[in-house]
Write a protein that holds these residues in place. Structure first.
Motif, PDB file in Angstrom:
ATOM      1  N   UNK A  70      25.636  16.177   2.229  1.00 54.30           N
ATOM      2  CA  UNK A  70      26.648  16.761   3.099  1.00 54.30           C
ATOM      3  C   UNK A  70      27.816  17.382   2.337  1.00 54.30           C
ATOM      4  N   UNK A  71      28.060  16.933   1.119  1.00 55.20           N
ATOM      5  CA  UNK A  71      29.262  17.369   0.400  1.00 55.20           C
ATOM      6  C   UNK A  71      29.002  18.100  -0.917  1.00 55.20           C
ATOM      7  N   UNK A  72      28.021  17.688  -1.739  1.00 56.49           N
ATOM      8  CA  UNK A  72      27.876  18.295  -3.072  1.00 56.49           C
ATOM      9  C   UNK A  72      27.496  19.772  -3.028  1.00 56.49           C
ATOM     10  N   UNK A  73      27.911  20.488  -4.078  1.00 52.59           N
ATOM     11  CA  UNK A  73      27.546  21.889  -4.236  1.00 52.59           C
ATOM     12  C   UNK A  73      26.122  21.985  -4.766  1.00 52.59           C
ATOM     13  N   UNK A  74      25.585  23.198  -4.785  1.00 54.97           N
ATOM     14  CA  UNK A  74      24.236  23.401  -5.325  1.00 54.97           C
ATOM     15  C   UNK A  74      24.156  23.007  -6.789  1.00 54.97           C
TER      16      UNK A  74
END
Length: 231
Positions: A202-206
């Motif tokens: 839900x929160x981390x970037x690629x």
């Protein structure tokens, strides 16, 4: 039971039941002697948003956008895992029946553990909803970890120790035992035999997902080697 916490904001802590009137009455009586009522401010904010501003059509539009966002994040996590770990894809069995199952066998390359039945089997099914991906790790042919004084029973298992190693390398996910409602577990589901890990997308970037996949791959192989050397 449904909640606004996963769709509008985690701090709202506001939800609702869809149920038989008899059950609703019992839930109401229970609320009167426990929490009494949800936070008034949360109720006022959600009511203002859904009734006086968005309306049903606006709420559905918001949910569709949210679904698209989480689908894209889910795909990014799965892509990152597949880029780092050469999973085999097949039909699921047991709890995974009816789904496409991703499976990878990790084998020790050094030490005394040998054979097709030793190592770790990692399996997962890409989620169809929500914001979490669950990964199952089977610990095959490994001796039970040596007990360490002061270490909680759950953390001292293979599931717990692998989780600790992942955290030491900067990958913060949650082990299955944190979600276990009962202390008693089936022998074939014991955390020294099978571990479960919940990964949030839900929160981390690629880029963070790609980094997490590399850490996961390296730690899984390292854990395999550790118990290969000590067999």
């Amino acid at each position: 039971m449904d909640t606004f916490s996963k769709t509008l904001g985690p701090g709202l802590r506001l939800g609702w039941f869809t149920c038989n009137p008899l059950i609703a009455e019992r839930l109401e009586r229970h609320g009167e002697i426990s929490s009494q009522a949800p936070a008034g401010l949360s109720q006022a904010v959600v009511t203002q948003l859904l009734v006086n501003q968005w309306g049903l059509e606006g709420w559905v539009t918001w949910l569709r956008g949210l679904r698209a966002q989480y689908s894209a994040r889910r795909d990014a996590l799965v892509d990152a895992l597949l880029a780092e770990i050469d999973f085999e894809v097949g039909d699921g069995d047991g709890m995974f029946s009816g789904s496409k199952l991703y499976r990878k066998e990790f084998r020790p390359t050094t030490g005394g553990v040998t054979g097709e039945n030793t190592g770790m089997t990692v399996r997962f099914v890409p989620p169809t909803s929500g914001m979490f991906c669950w990964i199952q790790v089977q610990f095959n042919g490994f001796p039970d970890p040596i007990a360490v004084a002061g270490l909680e029973e759950t953390a001292a298992t293979h599931e717990g120790r692998l989780w600790t190693k992942l955290a030491d390398e900067g990958l913060l996910i949650l082990p299955g035992w944190m979600f276990c409602a009962a202390k008693e577990v089936l022998i074939n589901e014991h955390p020294n035999k099978i571990g479960y890990y919940r990964i949030s997308y839900s929160d981390p970037t690629r880029e963070e997902m790609k980094k997490a996949a590399k850490v996961l791959r390296n730690v899984l192989q390292e854990y395999c080697e550790i118990f290969g050397l000590h067999q």
